[in-house]
Design a protein around this motif. Structure first.
Motif, PDB file in Angstrom:
ATOM      1  N   SER A   1      81.053 181.555   9.265  1.00  0.00           N
ATOM      2  CA  SER A   1      80.998 182.922   8.734  1.00  0.00           C
ATOM      3  C   SER A   1      81.941 183.099   7.555  1.00  0.00           C
ATOM      4  CB  SER A   1      81.377 183.923   9.822  1.00  0.00           C
ATOM      5  OG  SER A   1      80.415 183.896  10.840  1.00  0.00           O
ATOM      6  N   PHE A   2      81.521 183.933   6.623  1.00  0.00           N
ATOM      7  CA  PHE A   2      82.320 184.252   5.447  1.00  0.00           C
ATOM      8  C   PHE A   2      81.904 185.609   4.913  1.00  0.00           C
ATOM      9  CE2 PHE A   2      78.544 182.059   4.082  1.00  0.00           C
ATOM     10  CZ  PHE A   2      78.139 182.734   2.941  1.00  0.00           C
ATOM     11  N   ASN A   3      82.705 186.138   4.016  1.00  0.00           N
ATOM     12  CA  ASN A   3      82.459 187.448   3.434  1.00  0.00           C
ATOM     13  C   ASN A   3      81.973 187.269   1.995  1.00  0.00           C
ATOM     14  OD1 ASN A   3      82.559 190.024   2.371  1.00  0.00           O
ATOM     15  ND2 ASN A   3      84.613 190.471   3.100  1.00  0.00           N
ATOM     16  N   LEU A   4      80.750 187.697   1.729  1.00  0.00           N
ATOM     17  CA  LEU A   4      80.195 187.567   0.379  1.00  0.00           C
ATOM     18  C   LEU A   4      81.025 188.304  -0.671  1.00  0.00           C
ATOM     19  CD1 LEU A   4      76.338 187.912   0.837  1.00  0.00           C
ATOM     20  CD2 LEU A   4      77.559 185.959  -0.098  1.00  0.00           C
ATOM     21  N   GLU A   5      81.712 189.339  -0.267  1.00  0.00           N
ATOM     22  CA  GLU A   5      82.516 190.110  -1.211  1.00  0.00           C
ATOM     23  C   GLU A   5      83.998 189.801  -1.079  1.00  0.00           C
ATOM     24  OE1 GLU A   5      81.444 194.234  -1.010  1.00  0.00           O
ATOM     25  OE2 GLU A   5      79.318 193.761  -1.041  1.00  0.00           O
TER      26      GLU A   5
ATOM     27  N   SER B   1      89.624 181.919  -1.251  1.00  0.00           N
ATOM     28  CA  SER B   1      89.033 180.714  -1.833  1.00  0.00           C
ATOM     29  C   SER B   1      87.777 180.287  -1.078  1.00  0.00           C
ATOM     30  CB  SER B   1      90.070 179.591  -1.829  1.00  0.00           C
ATOM     31  OG  SER B   1      89.495 178.376  -2.214  1.00  0.00           O
ATOM     32  N   LEU B   2      87.837 180.354   0.252  1.00  0.00           N
ATOM     33  CA  LEU B   2      86.679 179.956   1.054  1.00  0.00           C
ATOM     34  C   LEU B   2      85.494 180.890   0.848  1.00  0.00           C
ATOM     35  CD1 LEU B   2      88.436 178.939   4.393  1.00  0.00           C
ATOM     36  CD2 LEU B   2      87.572 177.437   2.587  1.00  0.00           C
ATOM     37  N   ASP B   3      85.750 182.197   0.782  1.00  0.00           N
ATOM     38  CA  ASP B   3      84.677 183.167   0.542  1.00  0.00           C
ATOM     39  C   ASP B   3      84.026 182.934  -0.819  1.00  0.00           C
ATOM     40  OD1 ASP B   3      85.057 184.460   2.988  1.00  0.00           O
ATOM     41  OD2 ASP B   3      86.393 185.971   2.139  1.00  0.00           O
ATOM     42  N   ILE B   4      84.839 182.668  -1.817  1.00  0.00           N
ATOM     43  CA  ILE B   4      84.320 182.445  -3.171  1.00  0.00           C
ATOM     44  C   ILE B   4      83.472 181.175  -3.213  1.00  0.00           C
ATOM     45  CG2 ILE B   4      84.991 181.887  -5.544  1.00  0.00           C
ATOM     46  CD1 ILE B   4      87.438 183.804  -5.047  1.00  0.00           C
ATOM     47  N   ARG B   5      83.948 180.110  -2.589  1.00  0.00           N
ATOM     48  CA  ARG B   5      83.185 178.857  -2.552  1.00  0.00           C
ATOM     49  C   ARG B   5      81.870 179.034  -1.799  1.00  0.00           C
ATOM     50  NH1 ARG B   5      87.354 174.911  -0.048  1.00  0.00           N
ATOM     51  NH2 ARG B   5      85.504 173.580   0.137  1.00  0.00           N
TER      52      ARG B   5
ATOM     53  N   GLU C   1      70.199 170.708  -0.857  1.00  0.00           N
ATOM     54  CA  GLU C   1      71.134 170.039   0.057  1.00  0.00           C
ATOM     55  C   GLU C   1      71.574 168.686  -0.498  1.00  0.00           C
ATOM     56  OE1 GLU C   1      71.447 168.856   4.725  1.00  0.00           O
ATOM     57  OE2 GLU C   1      70.412 170.700   4.175  1.00  0.00           O
ATOM     58  N   ASP C   2      70.651 167.920  -1.067  1.00  0.00           N
ATOM     59  CA  ASP C   2      71.039 166.637  -1.658  1.00  0.00           C
ATOM     60  C   ASP C   2      72.045 166.824  -2.790  1.00  0.00           C
ATOM     61  OD1 ASP C   2      69.406 165.209   0.042  1.00  0.00           O
ATOM     62  OD2 ASP C   2      67.739 165.077  -1.386  1.00  0.00           O
ATOM     63  N   ASN C   3      71.822 167.815  -3.631  1.00  0.00           N
ATOM     64  CA  ASN C   3      72.685 168.027  -4.793  1.00  0.00           C
ATOM     65  C   ASN C   3      74.019 168.677  -4.460  1.00  0.00           C
ATOM     66  OD1 ASN C   3      70.750 166.876  -6.438  1.00  0.00           O
ATOM     67  ND2 ASN C   3      69.843 168.823  -7.009  1.00  0.00           N
ATOM     68  N   PHE C   4      74.099 169.389  -3.336  1.00  0.00           N
ATOM     69  CA  PHE C   4      75.316 170.113  -2.980  1.00  0.00           C
ATOM     70  C   PHE C   4      75.899 169.666  -1.639  1.00  0.00           C
ATOM     71  CE2 PHE C   4      73.511 172.771  -6.212  1.00  0.00           C
ATOM     72  CZ  PHE C   4      74.616 173.253  -6.893  1.00  0.00           C
ATOM     73  N   LEU C   5      75.471 168.522  -1.135  1.00  0.00           N
ATOM     74  CA  LEU C   5      75.931 168.055   0.168  1.00  0.00           C
ATOM     75  C   LEU C   5      77.453 167.917   0.225  1.00  0.00           C
ATOM     76  CD1 LEU C   5      75.085 167.248   2.983  1.00  0.00           C
ATOM     77  CD2 LEU C   5      74.839 164.892   2.170  1.00  0.00           C
ATOM     78  N   SER C   6      78.042 167.404  -0.813  1.00  0.00           N
ATOM     79  CA  SER C   6      79.499 167.249  -0.845  1.00  0.00           C
ATOM     80  C   SER C   6      80.197 168.605  -0.742  1.00  0.00           C
ATOM     81  CB  SER C   6      79.917 166.531  -2.129  1.00  0.00           C
ATOM     82  OG  SER C   6      81.314 166.441  -2.208  1.00  0.00           O
ATOM     83  N   ALA C   7      79.722 169.587  -1.478  1.00  0.00           N
ATOM     84  CA  ALA C   7      80.314 170.932  -1.452  1.00  0.00           C
ATOM     85  C   ALA C   7      80.100 171.593  -0.092  1.00  0.00           C
ATOM     86  CB  ALA C   7      79.730 171.796  -2.565  1.00  0.00           C
ATOM     87  N   ILE C   8      78.927 171.404   0.493  1.00  0.00           N
ATOM     88  CA  ILE C   8      78.628 171.971   1.810  1.00  0.00           C
ATOM     89  C   ILE C   8      79.553 171.366   2.861  1.00  0.00           C
ATOM     90  CG2 ILE C   8      76.887 172.113   3.649  1.00  0.00           C
ATOM     91  CD1 ILE C   8      74.762 172.085   1.345  1.00  0.00           C
TER      92      ILE C   8
ATOM     93  N   GLY D   1      82.490 173.293   4.872  1.00  0.00           N
ATOM     94  CA  GLY D   1      82.377 173.323   6.328  1.00  0.00           C
ATOM     95  C   GLY D   1      83.637 172.805   7.002  1.00  0.00           C
ATOM     96  N   ILE D   2      84.203 171.733   6.477  1.00  0.00           N
ATOM     97  CA  ILE D   2      85.439 171.186   7.031  1.00  0.00           C
ATOM     98  C   ILE D   2      86.593 172.154   6.817  1.00  0.00           C
ATOM     99  CG2 ILE D   2      87.176 169.366   6.699  1.00  0.00           C
ATOM    100  CD1 ILE D   2      84.738 167.466   6.177  1.00  0.00           C
ATOM    101  N   ASP D   3      86.688 172.717   5.616  1.00  0.00           N
ATOM    102  CA  ASP D   3      87.772 173.652   5.322  1.00  0.00           C
ATOM    103  C   ASP D   3      87.686 174.931   6.152  1.00  0.00           C
ATOM    104  OD1 ASP D   3      88.787 171.852   3.521  1.00  0.00           O
ATOM    105  OD2 ASP D   3      88.037 172.904   1.743  1.00  0.00           O
ATOM    106  N   MET D   4      86.494 175.273   6.609  1.00  0.00           N
ATOM    107  CA  MET D   4      86.318 176.496   7.388  1.00  0.00           C
ATOM    108  C   MET D   4      86.468 176.274   8.895  1.00  0.00           C
ATOM    109  SD  MET D   4      83.358 178.497   5.250  1.00  0.00           S
ATOM    110  CE  MET D   4      83.434 179.986   6.223  1.00  0.00           C
ATOM    111  N   LEU D   5      86.702 175.036   9.306  1.00  0.00           N
ATOM    112  CA  LEU D   5      86.936 174.784  10.729  1.00  0.00           C
ATOM    113  C   LEU D   5      88.171 175.544  11.185  1.00  0.00           C
ATOM    114  CD1 LEU D   5      86.288 170.940  11.002  1.00  0.00           C
ATOM    115  CD2 LEU D   5      84.918 172.776  12.012  1.00  0.00           C
ATOM    116  N   PRO D   6      88.166 176.017  12.429  1.00  0.00           N
ATOM    117  CA  PRO D   6      89.342 176.735  12.930  1.00  0.00           C
ATOM    118  C   PRO D   6      90.556 175.809  12.935  1.00  0.00           C
ATOM    119  CG  PRO D   6      87.530 176.818  14.512  1.00  0.00           C
ATOM    120  CD  PRO D   6      87.098 175.945  13.395  1.00  0.00           C
TER     121      PRO D   6
END
Length: 93
Positions: free
Chosen positions: A29-33, A37-41, A62-69, A73-78
């Motif tokens: 989960s994230f806030n579009l507004e 840093s995580l929300d912006i990404r 997904e192929d083009n943005f897999l690294s960013a995804i 995802g890792i940075d957003m882990l609790p």
């Protein structure tokens, strides 16, 4: 996408909601507004996926943005630096 008319508004809202659901399912989960840093990404990924969907190329996103995804995802882990200790006591008779 530089759309200067409102004729695409409903379609774009639909694509944005699909893209938000996709990124949220992959990263959390994230806030579009939000201004973190995580929300912006995450918001950037929503916008990019929407661009791909609008141009009928979502299968390449997904192929083009897999690294960013994966990175997001890792940075957003609790944060798991805190540990929980459970103590049990047994009653003696």
């Amino acid at each position: 996408m530089h759309i200067a008319h409102s004729g695409e508004d409903i379609n774009l809202q639909r694509l944005l909601s699909f893209s938000y659901a996709y990124v949220e399912s992959k990263c959390g989960s994230f806030n579009l507004e939000g201004n973190t840093s995580l929300d912006i990404r995450a918001t950037e990924l929503v916008m990019e996926r929407t661009r791909y969907a609008y141009n009928d190329a979502v299968e390449y996103f997904e192929d083009n943005f897999l690294s960013a995804i994966n990175s997001l995802g890792i940075d957003m882990l609790p944060d798991e630096t805190s540990t929980t200790t459970t103590t049990t006591t047994s009653g003696g008779g």
